[in-house]
Scaffold this active site. Structure first.
Site, PDB file in Angstrom:
ATOM      1  N   LYS A 185       0.854  -1.202   0.000  1.00 49.49           N
ATOM      2  CA  LYS A 185       0.000   0.000   0.000  1.00 49.49           C
ATOM      3  C   LYS A 185       0.890   1.252   0.000  1.00 49.49           C
ATOM      4  O   LYS A 185       1.948   1.236  -0.604  1.00 49.49           O
ATOM      5  CB  LYS A 185      -0.986  -0.042   1.168  1.00 49.49           C
ATOM      6  CG  LYS A 185      -1.773  -1.355   1.213  1.00 49.49           C
ATOM      7  CD  LYS A 185      -2.925  -1.340   2.171  1.00 49.49           C
ATOM      8  CE  LYS A 185      -3.640  -2.689   2.117  1.00 49.49           C
ATOM      9  NZ  LYS A 185      -4.838  -2.752   2.941  1.00 49.49           N
ATOM     10  N   GLY A 203      -7.458  -4.446   7.382  1.00 54.46           N
ATOM     11  CA  GLY A 203      -6.838  -3.534   8.350  1.00 54.46           C
ATOM     12  C   GLY A 203      -7.629  -3.390   9.641  1.00 54.46           C
ATOM     13  O   GLY A 203      -7.363  -2.508  10.447  1.00 54.46           O
ATOM     14  N   GLU A 239     -11.232 -10.003  -1.050  1.00 62.09           N
ATOM     15  CA  GLU A 239     -10.902  -9.241   0.156  1.00 62.09           C
ATOM     16  C   GLU A 239     -12.169  -8.580   0.685  1.00 62.09           C
ATOM     17  O   GLU A 239     -12.589  -7.542   0.175  1.00 62.09           O
ATOM     18  CB  GLU A 239      -9.879  -8.151  -0.169  1.00 62.09           C
ATOM     19  CG  GLU A 239      -8.569  -8.675  -0.728  1.00 62.09           C
ATOM     20  CD  GLU A 239      -7.438  -7.683  -0.502  1.00 62.09           C
ATOM     21  OE1 GLU A 239      -6.432  -8.090   0.065  1.00 62.09           O
ATOM     22  OE2 GLU A 239      -7.590  -6.498  -0.870  1.00 62.09           O
ATOM     23  N   GLU A 248      -9.543  -0.211  -1.762  1.00 58.48           N
ATOM     24  CA  GLU A 248      -9.168   1.173  -1.424  1.00 58.48           C
ATOM     25  C   GLU A 248      -9.196   2.051  -2.669  1.00 58.48           C
ATOM     26  O   GLU A 248      -9.515   3.241  -2.596  1.00 58.48           O
ATOM     27  CB  GLU A 248      -7.788   1.180  -0.739  1.00 58.48           C
ATOM     28  CG  GLU A 248      -7.892   0.609   0.671  1.00 58.48           C
ATOM     29  CD  GLU A 248      -6.666  -0.134   1.169  1.00 58.48           C
ATOM     30  OE1 GLU A 248      -5.576   0.022   0.585  1.00 58.48           O
ATOM     31  OE2 GLU A 248      -6.807  -0.883   2.162  1.00 58.48           O
ATOM     32  N   HIS A 290      -8.253  -2.908  -6.173  1.00 57.82           N
ATOM     33  CA  HIS A 290      -8.254  -3.009  -4.713  1.00 57.82           C
ATOM     34  C   HIS A 290      -9.390  -2.163  -4.155  1.00 57.82           C
ATOM     35  O   HIS A 290      -9.696  -1.095  -4.679  1.00 57.82           O
ATOM     36  CB  HIS A 290      -6.901  -2.545  -4.148  1.00 57.82           C
ATOM     37  CG  HIS A 290      -6.748  -2.906  -2.708  1.00 57.82           C
ATOM     38  ND1 HIS A 290      -7.321  -2.157  -1.703  1.00 57.82           N
ATOM     39  CD2 HIS A 290      -6.141  -3.963  -2.100  1.00 57.82           C
ATOM     40  CE1 HIS A 290      -7.058  -2.745  -0.542  1.00 57.82           C
ATOM     41  NE2 HIS A 290      -6.345  -3.830  -0.756  1.00 57.82           N
TER      42      HIS A 290
HETATM   43  P1  13P Z   1      -4.593  -6.166   5.820  1.00 66.53           P
HETATM   44  O1  13P Z   1      -3.835  -7.473   5.729  1.00 66.53           O
HETATM   45  O2  13P Z   1      -3.786  -5.057   6.433  1.00 66.53           O
HETATM   46  O3  13P Z   1      -5.943  -6.348   6.433  1.00 66.53           O
HETATM   47  O4  13P Z   1      -4.847  -5.694   4.302  1.00 66.53           O
HETATM   48  C1  13P Z   1      -5.366  -6.589   3.381  1.00 66.53           C
HETATM   49  C2  13P Z   1      -5.281  -5.966   2.042  1.00 66.53           C
HETATM   50  O5  13P Z   1      -5.994  -5.010   1.746  1.00 66.53           O
HETATM   51  C3  13P Z   1      -4.316  -6.512   1.074  1.00 66.53           C
HETATM   52  O6  13P Z   1      -4.513  -5.992  -0.190  1.00 66.53           O
END
Ligand code: 13P
Length: 251
Positions: free
Chosen positions: A11, A174, A168, A98, A96
């Site tokens: 990220k 997170g 995901e 995000e 993703h």
């Molecule tokens: P986390 O492992 O921090 O929960 O993040 C997962 C993620 O978004 C991987 O692309």
């Protein structure tokens, strides 16, 4: 047969020197990981070239976290697929949550990005997943199904050899709240069923489907033991080489 993959998504973390050090630590520990588990690290654009100097010649693959939806030209601030391949990187994450949530990534844009990435010879790690409201409303199958079909409906069985899927659930990213292995498995099996519908049994069986969302060394084993979970896309735990490799040792 499909591959086992553990991919780290850094990220927007680490400076370039910190990223180079982290990549060195991952490469150093990668010898512990069995050859049938592919390690990939996905770094910010700025890190790709110097990190490739570290990973090249090793078993660790290099990925971007995104790419432009245009080939080249007057698109200030964007990074094209040919720029990515010129760094030595071989994969890119696309879609993703995000990017969908904060940067207006739509399925339509993802079709263009995926098309360009595959044409450039990159492998795509395509992310799908429902948010908390959608999960609580019982719409997770519908949402993940639509995301999968909307993008992959534009591609062929042959293209699928270049596409890895990452499920995901947004509510698990997170947050420390992992989907249970059973919750993850039922969506993975559902996605594989969609692939079978769209492309046939062989493609469905050969496509790697990763789980992402608060995956760590302590829960990876249970997740990876499920028949349709072929590995992980790791966020926070990928920022420590020991945890990242610990996850890869969980198969
Ligand atoms: P986390 O492992 O921090 O929960 O993040 C997962 C993620 O978004 C991987 O692309």
């Amino acid at each position: 047969m499909r591959k086992h993959i553990v991919a780290g998504n850094w990220k927007m973390n680490t400076t370039v020197p910190e990223g180079v050090e982290l990549a060195k630590a991952v490469v150093a520990k990668s010898a512990e990981v069995p050859a049938d588990v592919k390690l990939i690290i996905a770094t910010p654009f700025t890190h790709l070239y110097p990190v490739n100097e570290v990973v090249k010649g090793s078993a660790v693959g290099l990925s971007a976290e995104n790419c432009a939806d245009k080939e080249k030209g007057a698109y200030t601030g964007e990074v094209s697929v040919s720029m990515l391949t010129s760094t030595g990187c071989e994969y890119t994450i696309l879609g993703h949550s995000e990017r969908r949530q904060y940067y207006g990534e739509t399925d339509e844009k993802l079709v263009e990005k995926t098309r360009l990435a595959i044409a450039a010879g990159l492998q795509v790690i395509l992310c799908v997943g429902e948010n908390l409201d959608e999960r609580e409303a019982g719409k997770h199958f519908e949402v993940v199904g639509a995301q999968t079909r909307n993008v992959l409906g534009n591609f062929t069985a042959e293209d699928m050899a270049k596409i890895i899927i990452a499920y995901e659930p947004v509510w698990a990213i997170g947050t420390g709240k992992t989907a249970t292995a059973d919750q993850a498995e039922e969506i993975h099996a559902y996605i594989r069923g969609i692939l079978k519908d769209m492309f046939g049994a062989q493609v469905a069986d050969d496509t790697t489907i990763l789980y992402g969302g608060s995956c760590k060394p302590s829960n990876a084993g249970e997740l990876f033991a499920k028949p349709d979970i072929d590995g992980g896309l790791i966020g926070g735990a990928a920022l420590k080489a020991e945890d990242f490799i610990g996850i890869a040792l969980s198969f």
